[in-house]
Design an enzyme around this catalytic site. Structure first.
Site, PDB file in Angstrom:
ATOM      1  N   GLU A 138      49.661  48.617  36.664  1.00 45.02           N
ATOM      2  CA  GLU A 138      50.281  47.751  37.680  1.00 45.02           C
ATOM      3  C   GLU A 138      51.551  47.088  37.159  1.00 45.02           C
ATOM      4  O   GLU A 138      52.473  46.799  37.920  1.00 45.02           O
ATOM      5  CB  GLU A 138      49.290  46.686  38.158  1.00 45.02           C
ATOM      6  CG  GLU A 138      48.147  47.237  39.011  1.00 45.02           C
ATOM      7  CD  GLU A 138      46.945  47.670  38.189  1.00 45.02           C
ATOM      8  OE1 GLU A 138      47.064  47.726  36.941  1.00 45.02           O
ATOM      9  OE2 GLU A 138      45.889  47.955  38.779  1.00 45.02           O
ATOM     10  N   PHE A 176      33.272  39.143  41.936  1.00 40.99           N
ATOM     11  CA  PHE A 176      33.732  40.299  41.167  1.00 40.99           C
ATOM     12  C   PHE A 176      35.219  40.543  41.429  1.00 40.99           C
ATOM     13  O   PHE A 176      35.653  40.616  42.566  1.00 40.99           O
ATOM     14  CB  PHE A 176      32.914  41.542  41.548  1.00 40.99           C
ATOM     15  CG  PHE A 176      33.387  42.784  40.838  1.00 40.99           C
ATOM     16  CD1 PHE A 176      33.314  42.886  39.449  1.00 40.99           C
ATOM     17  CD2 PHE A 176      33.931  43.846  41.557  1.00 40.99           C
ATOM     18  CE1 PHE A 176      33.763  44.015  38.793  1.00 40.99           C
ATOM     19  CE2 PHE A 176      34.383  44.981  40.910  1.00 40.99           C
ATOM     20  CZ  PHE A 176      34.300  45.070  39.521  1.00 40.99           C
ATOM     21  N   GLN A 177      35.966  40.660  40.357  1.00 45.97           N
ATOM     22  CA  GLN A 177      37.417  40.889  40.412  1.00 45.97           C
ATOM     23  C   GLN A 177      38.168  39.824  41.199  1.00 45.97           C
ATOM     24  O   GLN A 177      39.133  40.112  41.891  1.00 45.97           O
ATOM     25  CB  GLN A 177      37.733  42.296  40.952  1.00 45.97           C
ATOM     26  CG  GLN A 177      37.249  43.370  39.988  1.00 45.97           C
ATOM     27  CD  GLN A 177      37.824  44.736  40.265  1.00 45.97           C
ATOM     28  OE1 GLN A 177      38.095  45.092  41.403  1.00 45.97           O
ATOM     29  NE2 GLN A 177      38.003  45.517  39.201  1.00 45.97           N
ATOM     30  N   LYS A 218      40.215  40.801  51.370  1.00 46.96           N
ATOM     31  CA  LYS A 218      39.781  42.082  51.941  1.00 46.96           C
ATOM     32  C   LYS A 218      39.375  41.966  53.405  1.00 46.96           C
ATOM     33  O   LYS A 218      39.710  42.819  54.228  1.00 46.96           O
ATOM     34  CB  LYS A 218      38.608  42.624  51.110  1.00 46.96           C
ATOM     35  CG  LYS A 218      38.285  44.068  51.394  1.00 46.96           C
ATOM     36  CD  LYS A 218      37.242  44.592  50.411  1.00 46.96           C
ATOM     37  CE  LYS A 218      36.980  46.069  50.656  1.00 46.96           C
ATOM     38  NZ  LYS A 218      35.973  46.600  49.717  1.00 46.96           N
ATOM     39  N   MET A 237      64.942  44.610  16.409  1.00 45.18           N
ATOM     40  CA  MET A 237      65.565  43.305  16.626  1.00 45.18           C
ATOM     41  C   MET A 237      64.834  42.216  15.838  1.00 45.18           C
ATOM     42  O   MET A 237      65.455  41.318  15.276  1.00 45.18           O
ATOM     43  CB  MET A 237      65.575  42.974  18.116  1.00 45.18           C
ATOM     44  CG  MET A 237      66.309  41.690  18.442  1.00 45.18           C
ATOM     45  SD  MET A 237      68.017  41.733  17.860  1.00 45.18           S
ATOM     46  CE  MET A 237      68.869  42.241  19.352  1.00 45.18           C
TER      47      MET A 237
HETATM   48  C1  LIG Z   1      56.613  42.228  25.670  1.00 48.54           C
HETATM   49  C2  LIG Z   1      57.404  41.774  24.493  1.00 48.54           C
HETATM   50  N1  LIG Z   1      56.776  41.534  23.316  1.00 48.54           N
HETATM   51  C3  LIG Z   1      57.486  41.122  22.236  1.00 48.54           C
HETATM   52  C4  LIG Z   1      58.840  40.942  22.322  1.00 48.54           C
HETATM   53  C5  LIG Z   1      59.627  40.467  21.106  1.00 48.54           C
HETATM   54  N2  LIG Z   1      60.601  41.487  20.698  1.00 48.54           N
HETATM   55  C6  LIG Z   1      61.908  41.437  21.069  1.00 48.54           C
HETATM   56  S1  LIG Z   1      62.770  42.753  20.550  1.00 48.54           S
HETATM   57  C7  LIG Z   1      61.427  43.405  19.775  1.00 48.54           C
HETATM   58  C8  LIG Z   1      61.520  44.697  19.034  1.00 48.54           C
HETATM   59  C9  LIG Z   1      61.753  45.834  19.936  1.00 48.54           C
HETATM   60  O1  LIG Z   1      61.577  47.024  19.199  1.00 48.54           O
HETATM   61  P1  LIG Z   1      62.113  48.383  19.740  1.00 48.54           P
HETATM   62  O2  LIG Z   1      61.675  48.568  21.149  1.00 48.54           O
HETATM   63  O3  LIG Z   1      61.770  49.451  18.791  1.00 48.54           O
HETATM   64  O4  LIG Z   1      63.680  48.137  19.813  1.00 48.54           O
HETATM   65  P2  LIG Z   1      64.743  48.011  18.625  1.00 48.54           P
HETATM   66  O5  LIG Z   1      65.018  46.552  18.464  1.00 48.54           O
HETATM   67  O6  LIG Z   1      64.150  48.626  17.407  1.00 48.54           O
HETATM   68  O7  LIG Z   1      65.924  48.744  19.138  1.00 48.54           O
HETATM   69  C10 LIG Z   1      60.311  42.576  19.936  1.00 48.54           C
HETATM   70  C11 LIG Z   1      58.991  42.833  19.356  1.00 48.54           C
HETATM   71  C12 LIG Z   1      59.442  41.180  23.572  1.00 48.54           C
HETATM   72  N3  LIG Z   1      60.745  40.993  23.781  1.00 48.54           N
HETATM   73  N4  LIG Z   1      58.714  41.618  24.617  1.00 48.54           N
END
Ligand SMILES: Cc1ncc(C[n+]2csc(CCOP(=O)(O)OP(=O)(O)O)c2C)c(N)n1
Ligand SMILES: [Mg+2]
Lengths: 161, 561
Positions: free
Chosen positions: B54, B116-117, B166, B473
């Site tokens: 979803e 439920f749910q 529902k 990042m």
């Molecule tokens: C749902 C979610 N969880 C954690 C983060 C924190 N976060 C920001 S950038 C990142 C790393 C992203 O890694 P990747 O997709 O491999 O991209 P890269 O930076 O390596 O290009 C994380 C964990 C986030 N932005 N969103």
């Protein structure tokens, strides 16, 4: 600085949660909140007392206005509005203290609404200061229980100039 | 007011309402509480895209909305279906994207019983929706749907959730669709105050170093043409936010790129030296302003925004104008005299030459920036959707966007896992466009199950995985601010993305050397199939330049290696 906001809202499911949630989510403090319906049963009026500087007041007002169920927000200036609050105060009494308490009730134009062997309950209406004052005077006798409605307020009628 | 003489169920009425709102595509996932609704979807002409989670249904509706400007619609069942939508709704809320989310709910007589749910989804989504509804009587349904679409798509746009028990979908009603909404508490302002417009033009005429700072509001208001006319009339430089990218053409001589944490040096320098910031549809987010007390220290600020609550929220404004960006830019262009900021533009052009965006090329290892440039060369009018991380910033820096609605990214919430499902939504909304999801190896794994959706519904998007084997990042921040302690950010021993694609019946490609980059891109474009390209890139590359958190935006570091 304290402000009293008059907030007209749709009298609908969940509207109190929307307003209260907005305050907690954005970190504003509510000093008091009173809700009731208006002359139009579809509309409720909330009287909310908040404290904060001009920035907080402006933000609160704008954020409230963003809620779809909020119809109007008015900041009631203390000078041009009538403010009232009601309190019920249950005080410990005995035959010795009762006359003294009755005297206080009299001076404040409060009312005795219940008398029991060891206590009496007083109803007082007025502005915040008045209620604080009577509370101060009654405290030495022993306050068993107290409830305040929170402030409600309304602008005064327009005066001829 | 015409009422139909035949009775119909709430579920059927809901479909009729969607027709009335010109909805042809919905993204969703079925379940117990929405069985009656799905039965009507089966009989309807609606194009229902079955995502595999979803969350993706919400992101796909969001991507569809951003690509087309229409309101995206997603559907989920009660309880876990509804809670799975939450991240997608919050993502849309933060970037002001028009969306209507429809959730099933347990029958009215069971609400509150921990049935439920059952989940209180109106309560849960209170802070992340523009408005929401729990429908308790099917007779209210047409009005509620009408209002929901109206609220989602007007004023400052945003998601609206409708929770439908529902039994309400089974309840029989006489269908009547209102032709007007009556909401006394909701009256967005569109026309700006003319006095304020006049005042703003005086500020502009008096200024020496103005900068136009344009945000996602330009795109939401479809005001790109007006922005261009205005900018050209006053001849001022234009910087955009992340979500504002595409609102002003990259190749325009007045464009100075994105500002803020990973903005261009010249945009940040321009802001810091400016004497007048003209903010349009932007909200002074902390990623833009850096240390707010040091932001644009010499500038007056004109702030044009449709949301009065944004005015003076983060920064004190000299001239606020509340209203629709399109309308206000038009009247401001009419009002203001032609200006010439020659010396100022010269200075900025000097900075542009002196401090360009740059990276060191490498013949043996693929540089991530190079991948973006090659995608740009292969297909410069593609829609670029991104996940969140370094790859997102590189996409924003190195792709030359010329048109609004061609760069789709989660700016406010920064949601990893957004890109792929949003790309599916964008492709469905704009089938004639090539759609790329520029992905990180981390982010892609948050919703890679949507490969099944792409294959089943034959939605040929290209996922370009910028595979650095890291949550890059976060790794970058650990390198810079946590003495290279790479806590839980290494994704080594990762999946084989080519095999993953193939397992779903999609095309999987890989490039390991710079000279393989362009050929695999071309191959993906030719295939016409959902494709994953695994670009094995330099692991330790950093996004450059960078303003460290809570520094002033001209304290900007070079990090290329
Ligand atoms: C749902 C979610 N969880 C954690 C983060 C924190 N976060 C920001 S950038 C990142 C790393 C992203 O890694 P990747 O997709 O491999 O991209 P890269 O930076 O390596 O290009 C994380 C964990 C986030 N932005 N969103
Ligand atoms: Mg990565």
């Amino acid at each position: 600085m304290k402000h009293t906001l008059a907030v007209l809202v749709e009298n609908k499911y969940g509207v109190l949660a929307r307003v209260a949630g907005l305050f907690s989510r954005r970190g504003y403090n509510i000093d008091s909140l009173a809700v009731g319906i208006t002359d139009d049963p579809d509309i409720s009026r909330m009287s909310i007392v908040v404290h904060g500087d001009d920035y907080v007041l402006e933000q609160v007002t704008k954020q409230l206005n963003k809620l779809v169920d909020v119809i109007r927000v008015t900041d009631l200036d203390a000078k041009d509005s009538v403010e009232r609050e009601l309190a019920l105060i249950k005080v410990t009494t005995d035959t010795k203290t009762r006359p003294e308490i009755m005297q206080i009730v009299d001076v404040f134009r409060a009312r005795t609404v219940d008398v029991a062997a060891k206590s009496m309950t007083i109803e007082i209406t007025g502005n915040e200061d008045k209620i604080n004052a009577i509370e101060q005077l009654l405290r030495p006798f022993g306050i068993k229980e107290m409830v305040r409605t929170g402030k409600i307020a309304m602008t005064r009628g327009i005066k001829k100039s | 007011m015409k009422e139909s003489t035949e009775k119909m169920t709430g579920a059927r009425a809901l479909i009729e309402c969607l027709y009335k709102e010109n909805v042809d595509t919905i993204f969703g996932y079925p379940g117990g509480a929405v069985l009656p609704l799905y039965d009507e979807i089966y009989k309807s002409d609606l194009n229902h895209i079955l995502t595999r989670h979803e969350q993706s249904a919400a992101h796909a509706a969001d991507g569809y909305a951003r690509a087309t400007g229409k309101t995206g619609v997603c559907v989920a069942t009660s309880g876990p279906g509804a809670t799975n939508l939450v991240t997608g709704i919050a993502t849309a809320y933060m970037d002001s994207i028009p969306m209507v989310a429809i959730t099933g709910q347990v029958p009215t007589f069971m609400i509150g019983n921990d049935a439920f749910q059952e989940a209180n989804i109106t309560g849960i989504t209170l802070p992340i929706t523009k408005h929401n509804y729990l429908v308790q009587d099917a007779n209210d349904l047409p009005r509620v749907i009408k209002e929901a679409f109206h609220i989602a798509s007007t004023g400052r746009k945003g998601p609206v959730l409708i929770d439908i028990p529902k039994d309400v979908t089974a309840q029989e009603i006489y269908f009547h669709y209102p032709d007007k909404v009556e909401l006394r508490g909701y009256k967005p302002t569109y026309k700006g105050n003319l006095q304020q417009v006049k005042k703003a033009s005086e500020y502009i005429e008096r200024s020496k170093k103005p900068v136009i700072y344009a945000g996602g509001g330009i795109i939401n208001s479809n005001a790109s043409d007006e922005l261009k006319e205005f900018a050209e009339k006053i001849n001022a430089p234009v910087t955009t936010t992340l979500t504002g990218i595409g609102s002003f053409p990259d190749d325009h001589p007045q464009y100075i790129g994105m500002l803020g944490m990973h903005g261009t040096k010249y945009a940040n320098y321009a802001i810091q030296e400016s004497d007048l910031i003209i903010a349009v549809g932007a909200r002074f987010d902390d990623r833009v302003t850096g240390k707010i007390a040091a932001f644009a220290p010499n500038a007056d600020i004109i702030h044009i925004d449709i949301d009065p609550a944004e005015i003076s929220k983060n920064i004190k404004v000299s001239v606020p104008i509340v209203g629709d960006a399109k309308w206000i830019l038009k009247s401001l262009t009419k009002q203001v005299s032609t200006c010439d900021f020659g010396p100022w533009l010269q200075k900025i052009n000097q900075w542009k030459k002196q401090y360009p965006l740059k990276y060191f090329e490498n013949e043996d290892v693929i540089k991530p920036q190079y991948v973006i440039e090659q995608i740009n060369e292969a297909c410069d009018d593609a829609i670029i959707v991104t996940e969140v991380g370094q790859h997102q910033m590189w996409a924003s820096q190195y792709f030359k966007f010329k048109e609004p609605r061609t760069f789709i990214t989660s700016g406010g919430l920064g949601t990893m896992g957004y890109g792929f499902p949003a790309a599916l939504g964008a492709k469905i909304g704009k089938p004639e466009k090539v759609v790329f999801d520029i992905a990180g190896d981390g982010s892609f794994q948050m919703n890679s199950q949507e490969l099944a959706t792409a294959v089943q519904h034959n939605i040929p998007v290209i996922i370009a995985v910028i595979n650095n084997c890291y949550l890059g990042m976060v790794r970058q921040w650990q390198e810079l601010f946590f003495e290279q302690r790479y806590s839980c950010t290494c994704l080594e021993e990762s999946v084989d993305f080519v095999k993953l694609a193939e397992a779903y019946g999609a095309l999987g490609l890989r490039a390991e050397k710079p000279d393989e980059v362009r050929p695999v891109i071309d191959k993906a474009l030719e295939s016409g199939r959902p494709t994953v390209i695994d670009f094995i890139v330099e692991k330790s590359e950093n996004v450059s330049p960078m303003v460290p958190a809570s520094a002033a935006i001209n304290e900007i570091l070079d990090l290329e290696r």
